[in-house]
Enzyme design. Structure first.
Site, PDB file in Angstrom:
ATOM      1  N   GLN A 127      18.338  17.436  -2.777  1.00  0.00           N
ATOM      2  CA  GLN A 127      18.705  17.176  -4.166  1.00  0.00           C
ATOM      3  C   GLN A 127      19.325  18.385  -4.864  1.00  0.00           C
ATOM      4  O   GLN A 127      20.287  18.243  -5.613  1.00  0.00           O
ATOM      5  CB  GLN A 127      17.484  16.695  -4.957  1.00  0.00           C
TER       6      GLN A 127
ATOM      7  N   HIS B 114      10.751  11.308  -8.010  1.00  0.00           N
ATOM      8  CA  HIS B 114       9.692  12.284  -7.704  1.00  0.00           C
ATOM      9  C   HIS B 114      10.047  13.557  -8.454  1.00  0.00           C
ATOM     10  O   HIS B 114      11.216  13.928  -8.567  1.00  0.00           O
ATOM     11  CB  HIS B 114       9.627  12.517  -6.197  1.00  0.00           C
TER      12      HIS B 114
ATOM     13  N   GLY C 149      10.264   2.007  -0.314  1.00  0.00           N
ATOM     14  CA  GLY C 149      11.413   1.228  -0.749  1.00  0.00           C
ATOM     15  C   GLY C 149      11.416  -0.227  -0.313  1.00  0.00           C
ATOM     16  O   GLY C 149      11.650  -1.122  -1.141  1.00  0.00           O
TER      17      GLY C 149
ATOM     18  N   GLU D 219      -0.933  13.610  -0.484  1.00  0.00           N
ATOM     19  CA  GLU D 219      -0.317  13.593   0.846  1.00  0.00           C
ATOM     20  C   GLU D 219      -1.008  14.560   1.797  1.00  0.00           C
ATOM     21  O   GLU D 219      -1.292  14.227   2.952  1.00  0.00           O
ATOM     22  CB  GLU D 219       1.165  13.972   0.740  1.00  0.00           C
TER      23      GLU D 219
ATOM     24  N   GLU E 205     -11.600   2.248  18.255  1.00  0.00           N
ATOM     25  CA  GLU E 205     -12.719   2.549  17.366  1.00  0.00           C
ATOM     26  C   GLU E 205     -12.385   3.582  16.291  1.00  0.00           C
ATOM     27  O   GLU E 205     -12.982   3.563  15.212  1.00  0.00           O
ATOM     28  CB  GLU E 205     -13.922   3.041  18.187  1.00  0.00           C
TER      29      GLU E 205
ATOM     30  N   GLU F  69      -8.778   0.551  14.008  1.00  0.00           N
ATOM     31  CA  GLU F  69      -9.581  -0.134  13.000  1.00  0.00           C
ATOM     32  C   GLU F  69      -9.431   0.478  11.605  1.00  0.00           C
ATOM     33  O   GLU F  69      -9.863  -0.129  10.615  1.00  0.00           O
ATOM     34  CB  GLU F  69     -11.052  -0.151  13.417  1.00  0.00           C
TER      35      GLU F  69
ATOM     36  N   SER G 238     -21.118  -4.174   8.582  1.00  0.00           N
ATOM     37  CA  SER G 238     -22.511  -4.414   8.961  1.00  0.00           C
ATOM     38  C   SER G 238     -23.450  -3.419   8.292  1.00  0.00           C
ATOM     39  O   SER G 238     -23.030  -2.346   7.838  1.00  0.00           O
ATOM     40  CB  SER G 238     -22.662  -4.305  10.480  1.00  0.00           C
TER      41      SER G 238
END
Length: 332
Positions: A86, A108, A134, A195, A227, A231, A252
């Site tokens: 930029q 941003h 986007g 981030e 695992e 997940e 659980s």
């Protein structure tokens, strides 16, 4: 509490006769250009070269032009090229053609907050930062929804910068769910801290560490991957839809007890201290200095890390298992 604006607070009248230049046609650039055009606004796509983005813009019905030409004819210039590009685009292709009363718009706050771009006093400077990639900004808009966004005004030369910011936010669909008022400083620093400590840095290293610990203990890498990595999406999806309490109710009792007790052991006071240190590094500007230096050297640290991840066991196993995972998805 934060101030939230919705559809009733935004009106296209203030920008309906303005010429809008979108600089960049990547993930956000394409979404913004299409959404603003579909909202009935006058949009031109400005690009540095006639490459893939140029061809995609033409395919989407735009008549792209080179950056300088887009800026020369614009009232509102929206920067949707990568952060570290930029300042070059601004100095070489935008600054020479700035006119009194023009608008500079960002998704941003990095370049403004860290003074890589220092606009003159006779332009409005504001930001609309969608809280999603986007393609999602586009998808939600097309289906009648929108991705929430942050909105901020850095420089209010016209006295109507917030009105214009809300109009742009409306044009990309963000006022449908709502936009939250913030500052360039807050948006930039919270984005970077999130981030680094969580979304890209912390969670990635936590998953990789858990995976490699299981493998080192002798468990099959395929089982370890499911695992500790695969997940994760399911857990985050539940948190996204129902919150942390909803997630804890969904798992659980064994998972609840283990998670509640061991989670605080793993993420202990030392980890919290280092998270705070990383956050302060962003707030002080030291991270920005380091990243600018890294980028100017050709990003050797990033390239080396990307290569290490690409060649890691967890990436190899993930690539092998994705076909299996894909076969299990419901057919639409």
């Amino acid at each position: 509490m934060a101030k939230i604006y919705t559809e009733k607070d935004a009106n296209f009248d203030i920008i309906k006769n303005k010429k809008i230049a979108i600089l960049g046609y990547g993930s956000q650039g394409r979404a913004w250009a299409l959404n603003l055009r579909d909202s009935g606004l006058n949009v031109t796509v400005g690009l540095e070269r006639e490459g893939n983005s140029w061809n995609q813009a033409k395919k989407d019905g735009f008549n792209p032009v080179h950056t300088e030409e887009a800026v020369k004819n614009a009232d509102i210039v929206i920067f949707l090229v990568p952060d570290m590009v930029q300042r070059y685009v601004y100095r070489e292709k935008v600054q020479p053609y700035l006119k009194d009363g023009m608008d500079l718009v960002f998704a941003h706050g990095f370049n403004i907050h860290y003074k890589l771009i220092e606009p003159p006093n006779n332009v409005d400077v504001y930001m609309i930062a969608p809280k999603g990639p986007g393609p999602t900004v586009r998808e939600y808009f097309v289906h009648g929804g929108g991705v929430p966004a942050l909105v901020a005004v850095q420089q209010n030369y016209s006295g109507k910068a917030m009105e214009k910011a809300l109009a742009i936010a409306k044009g990309i669909g963000a006022t449908r769910p709502g936009v939250i008022e913030t500052t360039f400083k807050e948006e930039t620093e919270t984005d970077l801290i999130g981030e680094q400590t969580d979304l890209v840095g912390g969670i990635t290293e936590l998953m990789r560490t858990a995976f490699n610990t299981l493998v080192e203990m002798g468990y099959q890498p395929e089982v370890a991957y499911f695992e500790t990595i695969n997940e994760m999406k399911m857990i985050v999806d539940i948190i996204h839809d129902k919150g942390f309490y909803g997630m804890l109710k969904a798992v659980s009792d064994t998972a609840k007890y283990g998670g509640i007790t061991v989670g605080k052991y793993v993420i202990n006071e030392d980890v919290k201290k280092r998270v705070r240190e990383a956050a302060e590094k962003v707030r002080s500007g030291k991270f920005a200095e380091e990243w600018i230096e890294e980028y100017n050297r050709g990003s050797p640290i990033v390239k080396q890390a990307m290569e290490e991840v690409q060649n890691s066991l967890e990436e190899k196993i993930g690539n092998e298992l994705r076909d299996m995972i894909e076969r299990g998805k419901p057919k639409s």
